[in-house]
Enzyme design. Structure first.
Site, PDB file in Angstrom:
ATOM      1  N   GLU A 127       0.834  -1.247  -0.153  1.00 40.81           N
ATOM      2  CA  GLU A 127      -0.177   0.084   0.018  1.00 40.81           C
ATOM      3  C   GLU A 127       0.850   1.113   0.022  1.00 40.81           C
ATOM      4  OE1 GLU A 127      -2.557  -0.022   3.438  1.00 40.81           O
ATOM      5  OE2 GLU A 127      -3.580  -2.011   2.948  1.00 40.81           O
ATOM      6  N   GLY A 131       5.050  -0.357   2.338  1.00 38.64           N
ATOM      7  CA  GLY A 131       5.976  -0.988   1.556  1.00 38.64           C
ATOM      8  C   GLY A 131       6.872  -1.996   2.141  1.00 38.64           C
ATOM      9  N   SER A 132       8.123  -1.426   2.647  1.00 32.93           N
ATOM     10  CA  SER A 132       9.081  -2.207   3.500  1.00 32.93           C
ATOM     11  C   SER A 132       8.490  -2.531   4.887  1.00 32.93           C
ATOM     12  CB  SER A 132      10.228  -1.393   3.600  1.00 32.93           C
ATOM     13  OG  SER A 132      10.965  -1.547   2.304  1.00 32.93           O
ATOM     14  N   ARG A 268      32.656  -9.544 -32.648  1.00 33.31           N
ATOM     15  CA  ARG A 268      32.847  -8.391 -32.761  1.00 33.31           C
ATOM     16  C   ARG A 268      34.338  -8.061 -32.821  1.00 33.31           C
ATOM     17  NH1 ARG A 268      32.060  -2.837 -34.328  1.00 33.31           N
ATOM     18  NH2 ARG A 268      32.414  -1.617 -33.002  1.00 33.31           N
ATOM     19  N   GLN A 336      28.153  -3.213 -20.934  1.00 33.09           N
ATOM     20  CA  GLN A 336      29.601  -2.728 -21.106  1.00 33.09           C
ATOM     21  C   GLN A 336      30.518  -3.432 -22.086  1.00 33.09           C
ATOM     22  OE1 GLN A 336      30.625   0.007 -19.535  1.00 33.09           O
ATOM     23  NE2 GLN A 336      32.591   0.128 -20.275  1.00 33.09           N
ATOM     24  N   ILE A 337      30.193  -4.803 -22.244  1.00 29.64           N
ATOM     25  CA  ILE A 337      30.931  -5.697 -23.441  1.00 29.64           C
ATOM     26  C   ILE A 337      30.346  -5.316 -24.610  1.00 29.64           C
ATOM     27  CG2 ILE A 337      31.114  -8.150 -24.076  1.00 29.64           C
ATOM     28  CD1 ILE A 337      31.138  -8.874 -21.090  1.00 29.64           C
ATOM     29  N   GLU A 363       9.124  -7.645  -3.807  1.00 22.67           N
ATOM     30  CA  GLU A 363       9.180  -8.972  -3.024  1.00 22.67           C
ATOM     31  C   GLU A 363      10.190  -8.764  -1.847  1.00 22.67           C
ATOM     32  OE1 GLU A 363       8.537 -12.884  -4.653  1.00 22.67           O
ATOM     33  OE2 GLU A 363       7.598 -11.845  -6.618  1.00 22.67           O
TER      34      GLU A 363
END
Length: 382
Positions: A127, A131-132, A268, A336-337, A363
């Site tokens: 709500e 939350g937490s 690549r 990044q790769i 969750e």
């Protein structure tokens, strides 16, 4: 510990893998663009039995144990996370409460239709003020004869738009705090129940979240799930039960990202050689592979412990925490790769990167998982 899958689970796992690669991946960009999962994909998922993963065979489901469910969630995690969330929220927190806590009458009424996918399940706890701090609920439920009258609202509820059956937490005795919360099974057609506008999210396209409103909503007394006043405890149990499954979904997504990154690094070419030949890229790939293997071990250990009936409060929190953190780190390395192309919406890396972020929040956030782990450590070392 034995993580070996049964022959039936192996067959289902292969079938799901083929379905994911052959069907869901074909429409992944369509889901992303239209914010909708195509009906034929949902129908095919029903045929595969994916909506009945958590539901016992006697009620029409597949009756998988936790290790088996994680094996399937791992495969589902390799495709569009919005689609995966539809299945995961239904078979996890959306239905496990009825499976574990429901009366025989409740199980026979709801589970067969949930197993077939005719009715979709959802879990309504969060709500605006809760939350937490999940015990700070404002939604109330007042007993009037043979029914309860619910008033209040929920938000960020997954499967709210397509949902038929909602596990809802409401306050029945405000004087008792967390011990005054009760769980209810609420159907979408109950008088006084309404679904609000769909939330516009950063990711998880195709998986719709919305507010729920209860305005003198009438819920039959026989739809109390578990004992009155045990709703908060029930909510924690339901959430803990789903954490290994969520870790498995994150594991699958990480595996897909490593696969895509390896393919790209080998193809690549820069400075007249594949970028895989550069040690900096090799180290990023090695870091991804290492974290994936550690996550795999933790996930299936928690799943196995769950199947043995062992207490897994700490371990499940660790799996949820580590799974979400690893997913985010692996997604970041994958971008990044891939470089510039990893930032473009025409390729799946960018989608996984956005979808990963919510796993550290929903969750039970990363910080809440650390609180749980610390609490369990205090209990163990007291």
């Amino acid at each position: 510990m034995n993580f070996k899958f049964s022959e039936e689970t192996e067959m289902l796992k292969r079938g799901v893998r083929d379905f994911v690669q052959g069907e869901v991946e074909k429409v992944a960009m369509e889901i992303e663009e239209n914010d909708e999962i195509p009906g034929h994909i949902v129908d095919a998922s029903k045929e595969l039995g994916l909506f009945g993963l958590s539901i016992p065979e006697e009620y029409g489901g597949l009756g998988l144990d936790m290790v088996g469910k994680c094996a399937i969630y791992e495969e589902l995690g390799k495709t569009h996370n919005g689609y995966t969330t539809l299945i995961g929220a239904h078979t996890g927190i959306g239905s496990v409460g009825i499976v574990e806590l429901g009366t025989e009458e409740q199980k026979r009424k709801y589970l067969p239709k949930m197993a077939s996918g005719e009715w979709i399940g959802a879990f309504a706890l969060t709500e605006p003020s809760a939350g937490s701090n999940a015990a700070n609920l404002k939604t109330t439920a007042v007993r009037q004869g043979d029914k309860y009258i619910l008033n209040g609202s929920k938000h960020y509820i997954t499967n709210s738009v397509c949902g038929h059956v909602f596990t809802v937490m409401a306050v029945t005795d405000p004087s008792k705090g967390a011990k005054g919360i009760t769980s209810f099974i609420v159907e979408k057609d109950f008088p006084g129940f309404k679904v609000g506008a769909v939330e516009k999210k950063m990711g998880l396209r195709g998986s719709h979240s919305a507010e729920l409103f209860f305005e003198d909503c009438e819920v039959p007394a026989e739809n109390v799930l578990g004992e009155e006043g045990r709703g908060y405890v029930n909510a924690l149990k339901i959430l803990a039960n789903g954490r290994a499954g969520l870790a498995a979904r994150n594991l699958g997504s990480c595996e897909k990202l490593l696969e895509l990154s390896m393919d790209y690094a080998m193809q690549r070419v820069q400075f007249e050689q594949p970028i895989f030949e550069f040690q900096a890229v090799q180290h990023m790939l090695a870091d991804m592979a290492l974290e994936i293997e550690l996550l795999r071990s933790l996930t299936y250990r928690v799943a196995w412990m769950t199947d043995q009936g062992m207490r897994v409060v700490k371990e499940a929190a660790m799996a949820k925490l580590y799974g979400s953190e690893v997913y985010n780190r692996v997604a970041d390395l994958a971008v990044q790769i891939h470089g510039g192309i990893g930032y473009m919406r025409d390729y799946p890396i960018e989608r996984f990167y956005r979808d990963a972020r919510i796993t550290k929040i929903y969750e039970g956030s990363t910080q809440i998982q650390k609180n749980i782990i610390a609490s369990e450590l205090k209990r163990e070392f007291a």
